[in-house]
Each structure stands twice: as structure tokens, then as C-alpha cells.
Design an enzyme around this catalytic site. Structure first.
Site, mmCIF file in Angstrom:
data_model
loop_
_atom_site.group_PDB
_atom_site.id
_atom_site.type_symbol
_atom_site.label_atom_id
_atom_site.label_comp_id
_atom_site.label_asym_id
_atom_site.label_seq_id
_atom_site.Cartn_x
_atom_site.Cartn_y
_atom_site.Cartn_z
ATOM 1 N N ASP A 151 42.592 26.738 73.452
ATOM 2 C CA ASP A 151 43.423 27.930 73.244
ATOM 3 C C ASP A 151 43.364 28.899 74.429
ATOM 4 O OD1 ASP A 151 43.558 26.830 70.615
ATOM 5 O OD2 ASP A 151 41.808 28.005 70.004
ATOM 6 N N GLU A 205 51.683 28.506 64.604
ATOM 7 C CA GLU A 205 50.566 29.316 65.118
ATOM 8 C C GLU A 205 50.697 29.438 66.636
ATOM 9 O OE1 GLU A 205 47.016 27.152 63.993
ATOM 10 O OE2 GLU A 205 47.453 25.492 65.346
HETATM 11 O O1 FUB Z 1 41.041 27.025 67.862
HETATM 12 C C1 FUB Z 1 41.203 27.207 66.475
HETATM 13 C C2 FUB Z 1 42.625 27.176 66.091
HETATM 14 O O2 FUB Z 1 43.186 25.927 66.426
HETATM 15 C C3 FUB Z 1 43.482 28.172 66.802
HETATM 16 O O3 FUB Z 1 43.323 29.478 66.356
HETATM 17 C C4 FUB Z 1 44.793 27.544 66.572
HETATM 18 O O4 FUB Z 1 45.840 28.066 67.329
HETATM 19 C C5 FUB Z 1 44.497 26.108 66.888
HETATM 20 O O5 FUB Z 1 44.535 25.871 68.274
#
Ligand code: FUB
Length: 339
Positions: free
Chosen positions: A32, A240
Site C-alpha cells: 500500500d 478500497e
Molecule cells: O494492507 C491492508 C489492506 O489491504 C489495505 O488497507 C487495503 O487497501 C488492501 O491493500
């Protein structure tokens, strides 16, 4: 299928001749990546993946059991990458219980602000803020999460007029489906296929950078006919990993489609949108998640992203960078990380 794809198969399909981007670091797992240029230097604010062997893989992402953040830096793209050590530890966040997920950072008036999601002691995702005089920390967390914040994946955008906006949200394990009109509903469920999909959120930040200056609102993402996406259009709808960048006066909202693993983008005329869907920034990568940032470094633009090249496991990721191209008409050239 992606999760099952072994690295051997992957190497073979590339015939060994691909210029696959190398992981930026390999001594820890990182994901991320939110990248920024501060004082001419590149700083990356990633999640720090760990193999929490006592946590079983579940549908809510419980196996993403991260406990701290490290900041990475480099003087130039392709140069050596430095790990600055622990910048913030879960134990030092008074309100947080578990799972430090994808963070972002910004700078204002001599202070660096780290925005991060974590589950509170009631296991509800909230967004916290921590401050430091240095871009690499250590950061000191505020005693409470940002009032009125919820869900995951905060990203902070500074507009050219100096205003700051926080975008956030993620469905499924990110709990966005539990929030209706900014009210918590523990029974909130994923949308049925024919309903309009959940939307990411945005709020302008107050001058102190630690609170919302206005009620949280939804970010409209529309198709080319001005219609919102339905849940069944899951190769295009928001899941997301929001990110916002500005290019030639236009606002680019990019995000992951989660269960279909695309990174998409949509263009708007102001930070609130509406944003019109334009296409794919990055095709699915190895591993379930796809999460990125888009940053200008000097004259060029770059996509920071991750895959699971080093581990082959979805929750043990490694951050990478590759060049990103805006076409003359303002669209983004789709990237396939393996071609
Ligand atoms: O890294 C944990 C979670 O996985 C993130 O918050 C999401 O965007 C996904 O990448």
C-alpha cells in the site's frame, strides 16, 4: 486464480525477458505505498506486512495483522532505498486494538501528519492521525481517532489552493458497508448485485489537520453516461485504496476494485467530484490486493504499487515503482506490471 498462480508459472509466462520492476526493499514486507516528495526527496509510507502466524486467514482480512509502520526514502527513482525503522507502533496508539492498515502522510507548516486506519478496541475501523517534525517520524498519535472517521485507507490530498482533503473507505473487511449517512449500523451488509455500489468518502480537513472541517460526504464515481456503478459492475466500482492526484488542472481519483483486482481511475473538475470513470491504471498483480499511489517526481509521473513477488502470499507484499504516462488527451496509459 490469482492467488493460486505460482511464481514459477509467472516467470515462465514472461519468458524470462520481462523488465519486471524489482521490489524496493526485501528485508521486510511492505504494501500500500503512499509516496510523496518532501524537500526534493521521495518518502514512501507503506503498510508493514508481517506473518502473524497466530492469525488465520479470514474473509474480513484478519490475516493482515500489521503492528507498526516504517517509512522508506530515496533520493531518486532507481536509487538506494533507506528504511528509517519504526515510525509508529500499535502499542503507542492509545485508542487502537489491531490491524494498522494502509496509511498516508502530508506536510503543513513544519509538521508531518501520518493518517492511518486501525480497528479500535470495539473492533471498528477508525482513522487516526499522528504527527512528527520529521518526515520519517517517530510519529506521536493523537489520543483519539479523527472524530467522525470510519473505515480504512485514508489518503490526504493537498490542493493547489492549500486546502487539504481526506479521502477514505473500503468495503468488505474495510467495513464501509456498516456506515449509512455517517451512522454506524453493525448489520450493514454488502450490496445486492443490482443496487448502486457503495461510494468512497471525502471531507476537507480543518486547519489543525486533526479533524474534519465539514460533514463527511460520498464521492460520486459515474460511468460515461453519468450513471453510478451497480455492485455487479465489480470490475469498475469502488472497493478500497483511494488516491487523488491533480494533473493539468483535472482531479484524478484512482482506486482498487478489490475482488476483481483492477486499479481504476476517474476524472473530475474539483476535489469532491463527481468523477467520470476513464479506465484501468494497473491490471491485476500477483496477490489479491492492488493498492497504489501516483506521484510526480521531477518531470515524470510514477505509480507506486505492490505485488507478492517475494513471498507468493497475499498478505506478505512488496512495494514497487514504475513510470506512469498521461496521454495527450489526459487519459492514463494502462500498466501491465508483467509485460
Ligand atoms: O494492507 C491492508 C489492506 O489491504 C489495505 O488497507 C487495503 O487497501 C488492501 O491493500
Amino acid at each position: 486464480a490469482l492467488m493460486a498462480c505460482s511464481l514459477t508459472t509467472f516467470a515462465q509466462t514472461n519468458g524470462g525477458k520481462n523488465p519486471i520492476s524489482k521490489p524496493l526493499v526485501s528485508h521486510i514486507y511492505t504494501a500500500d505505498p503512499s509516496a510523496h516528495v518532501f524537500n526534493g526527496k521521495i518518502y514512501i509510507y507503506p503498510s508493514h506486512d508481517i506473518d502473524a502466524t497466530n492469525v488465520k486467514e479470514d474473509d474480513e482480512g484478519g490475516h493482515f495483522a500489521m503492528r507498526d509502520y516504517h517509512v522508506l526514502s530515496m533520493d531518486k527513482i532507481g536509487g538506494p532505498v533507506k528504511d528509517h525503522g519504526v515510525a509508529l507502533d500499535l502499542n503507542d496508539v492509545p485508542w487502537a486494538g489491531r490491524q494498522l492498515w494502509a496509511p498516508d502522510a502530508t506536510y503543513k507548516n513544519g509538521t508531518y501528519y501520518l493518517y492511518f486506519p486501525a480497528k479500535d478496541k470495539q473492533d471498528i475501523f477508525r482513522i487516526g492521525v499522528a504527527t512528527s517534525k520529521s518526515p520519517t517520524g517517530p510519529f506521536k498519535a493523537e489520543p483519539e481517532p479523527i472524530k467522525g472517521s470510519y473505515s480504512i485507507d485514508p489518503t490526504v490530498f493537498q490542493d493547489t489552493d492549500g486546502k487539504f482533503y481526506l479521502y477514505f473507505g473500503g468495503i468488505w473487511g474495510g467495513q464501509l458497508q456498516r456506515w449509512n449517512n455517517n451512522q454506524y449500523d453493525p448489520k450493514g451488509a454488502l450490496k445486492p448485485k443490482d443496487e448502486v455500489a457503495y461510494l468512497p468518502r471525502v471531507a476537507r480537513l480543518s486547519d489543525d489537520m486533526k479533524s474534519f472541517a465539514e460533514p463527511v460526504r460520498e464521492v460520486q464515481i459515474l460511468d460515461e453516461n453519468g450513471k453510478p456503478f451497480l455492485e455487479k459492475e465489480n470490475d469498475k466500482r469502488f472497493f478500497e485504496a483511494a488516491w487523488l492526484h491533480k494533473y493539468n488542472g483535472k482531479y484524478y481519483f484512482s482506486y482498487s476494485t478489490g475482488d476483481t483486482h483492477n486499479l481504476c481511475y476517474a476524472i473530475g473538475d474539483n476535489p469532491y467530484g463527481p468523477f467520470t470513470y476513464k479506465g484501468i491504471v494497473l491490471k491485476p498483480v500477483l496477490g489479491w490486493t492492488n493498492h497504489h499511489s501516483i506521484v510526480q517526481v521531477g518531470k515524470k509521473w510514477y505509480l507506486f504499487y505492490h505485488d507478492v513477488q517475494l513471498s507468493g502470499k497475499t498478505h506478505l507484499r512488496n512495494v514497487k515503482v514504475t513510470e506512469l504516462t498521461h496521454n495527450p488527451d489526459g487519459t492514463i496509459k494502462t500498466i501491465d506490471a508483467y509485460k
